[in-house]
Design a protein around this motif. Structure first.
Motif: not given
Length: 568
Positions: A14-16, A76-79, A93-95, A111-112
């Motif tokens: 997953i990107k974007g 998923l992003y927070i994980i 890096e998270i894409d 992000q933080d």
């Protein structure tokens, strides 16, 4: 339509930049949802695992409008963010990133993830709570003896190599808000058939297919869906209420994919067709779907197949999947012979005359259903067919079809004063028709009904006297098949315990009102099976019982292991 993109993506692919529009409510997953997602992914291990669809639309600036799936994607992003912080050697890096329109600076916050800002707004509160839930989940596993680094490595590996999302990208013409509303108001998910249809119309999958052919498939698809909304066809194919499938064509696709009833993967069928697309052209797959539907429709339109297959499914003797698989490679005559074998197996109960209401309820239900279905089948096929839709619809929507005693079972379930009065009121017209207008029993009952004063002992005494007048005096047959019929009498205890004549009058009234009465039940209460010189109107006697059983033996001759015999 041709701008739809439908594919599967690993989480690691997953990107974007994802933009969550203001018509969505914001992030609201609690501890339970976050922990369940972690547990499901981790316990599943290195096997394929699919999350529900991510529905997006590409915007002019290159970002993706996230129409559905924001709770899952944000989690998923927070994980990934948690693991990036704790295990930077795994994730440099998270894409992808997320920004909520209703929360300025939400992208920067994610992000933080500063836990000290949790009370700034409700979205940050749930995001911080999710972060802490992930941390606690890791700690629980460490306390159970697992190494922290192994947990992180395994989880990240699963996310990158085994966990997929269904990537559903709609075109610019799609109204995002209307699509979001359909998917979320009332929690109506995308079904496998909707995803398969989108796959057919997807830009990536339609190489060599003209726009005309795409429109043709779309029109034919909608036509099959409309036909499956016909309750007669639907309830012929399945015992499931039509409300159990928001998209009816799923039943055809599930059948083709071999999906089992207990299959846990909600999108099993979609993935079957997604894999099939790697081996076959879309035109060929669509022809297979049409062919499957036409086979089922042919069964439905054929008078004999309709009744035999309908019975096997309605009685839970065979599933549609089992019958469909058995039909492959067989001629029609071979398939018909096989159906007869299945029917015989379904009622292979041994001594039918010994079947008992209390001990063999389901067996008698199955036998009487077959008796009704085959009786209707043998009538001129232009006249009528057994209405599985009415039978199953009523079964699914109220007290349901049951075995009803043709003559009262004489149980002592009437315990309320109101029921005693109602029961006596129901029997009185029949008593007068049999005994005349002026007898001591009738006079006594009329006196009680005028005062509504009666106790339990007095009621039992009168009940027994009424049974003696309105029956042939025998009770040994009460729970045998000779005194049972399919009927939905509801929960009216007084009616259920009434004599034959009272029930007959009630059935006539139900029939007049348009209520569905199974064919053979109607014939029983109209004394259709009893010879005219043996018939008496007001009670269910030995001649009636023998005639009833004789008709069963005649109708079911080719399916019974041995004739039904009841005592004289």
């Amino acid at each position: 339509m041709s701008d739809i993109t439908l594919e599967t993506k690993l989480v690691g692919e997953i990107k974007g930049e994802f933009f969550v529009p203001s018509y969505q409510r914001g992030y609201r997953w609690g501890e339970e949802e976050v922990e369940r997602l972690l547990e499901d992914i981790y316990v599943n291990g290195d096997k394929n695992y699919c999350l529900q669809p991510i529905v997006i639309r590409k915007l002019a600036d290159g970002k993706f409008e996230l129409i559905d799936g924001q709770q899952r994607l944000t989690t998923l992003y927070i994980i990934l963010k948690f693991m990036q912080r704790r295990y930077p050697e795994l994730i440099e890096e998270i894409d992808f990133s997320l920004e909520y329109e209703t929360r300025k600076n939400s992208g920067r916050f994610l992000q933080d993830i500063e836990l000290s800002q949790r009370n700034d707004n409700i979205d940050y509160f749930f995001m911080c709570q999710a972060y802490e839930t992930i941390e606690n989940w890791f700690e629980k596993r460490v306390k159970n003896g697992e190494k922290r680094s192994n947990i992180a490595f395994s989880l990240y590996s699963f996310l990158c190599k085994d966990v997929k999302v269904i990537w559903y990208e709609v075109n610019d013409e799609e109204n995002s808000y209307k699509l979001f509303t359909r998917l979320n108001i009332g929690k109506i998910p995308l079904t496998s058939s909707e995803l398969v249809k989108a796959m057919f119309l997807s830009t990536d999958n339609n190489k060599g297919m003209t726009e005309h052919k795409q429109n043709e498939i779309s029109t034919q698809w909608d036509s099959i869906e409309r036909q499956l909304h016909n309750s007669s066809l639907w309830y012929f194919l399945t015992n499931q209420p039509d409300s159990s499938y928001s998209t009816k064509l799923d039943i055809i696709l599930d059948l083709m994919s071999g999906k089992k009833i207990d299959e846990r993967d909600k999108y099993f069928t979609f993935f079957f067709f997604d894999d099939l697309l790697k081996k076959k052209e879309i035109n060929e797959i669509w022809s297979d779907i049409q062919h499957c539907f036409l086979i089922l429709k042919d069964w439905f339109e054929n008078h004999e197949l309709y009744h035999k297959i309908g019975y096997l499914i309605a009685s839970d003797s065979k599933t549609l999947k089992e019958l469909y698989e058995e039909s492959k490679g067989k001629t029609k005559s071979q398939f018909r012979a096989l159906l007869n074998d299945f029917i015989r197996e379904s009622i292979a109960f041994g001594n039918y005359g010994e079947l008992n209401y209390k001990d063999d309820y389901s067996k008698i239900m199955k036998l009487l259903l077959l008796f009704n279905v085959i009786s209707v089948m043998k009538i001129d096929e232009q006249a009528q067919r057994f209405p599985f839709d009415k039978f199953k619809h009523e079964k699914n929507n109220h007290t349901g079809w049951s075995l009803e005693h043709i003559h009262a079972q004489q149980s002592r379930v009437l315990q309320k004063h109101k029921e005693w009065i109602e029961w006596l009121t129901l029997q009185l017209p029949s008593l007068k028709a049999v005994s005349g207008m002026d007898t001591p029993l009738i006079n006594e009952i009329e006196d009680i009904l005028s005062t509504e004063k009666i106790d339990g002992l007095k009621f039992e005494e009168l009940q027994q006297k009424v049974y003696e007048v309105l029956s042939d005096g025998r009770t040994d047959y009460i729970h045998t098949i000779a005194n049972l019929a399919l009927l939905d009498a509801g929960d009216n205890a007084a009616l259920n315990n009434s004599t034959f004549d009272v029930k007959r009058n009630d059935i006539i009234n139900m029939d007049k009102a348009g209520k569905f009465i199974p064919y053979c039940t109607k014939m029983v209460f109209l004394k259709y099976y009893t010879k005219s010189d043996k018939a008496q109107l007001h009670f269910w006697g030995e001649d009636d019982r023998q005639a009833y059983i004789s008709e069963m033996n005649k109708i079911l001759d080719k399916y019974l292991g041995e004739p039904i015999v009841i005592g004289n």
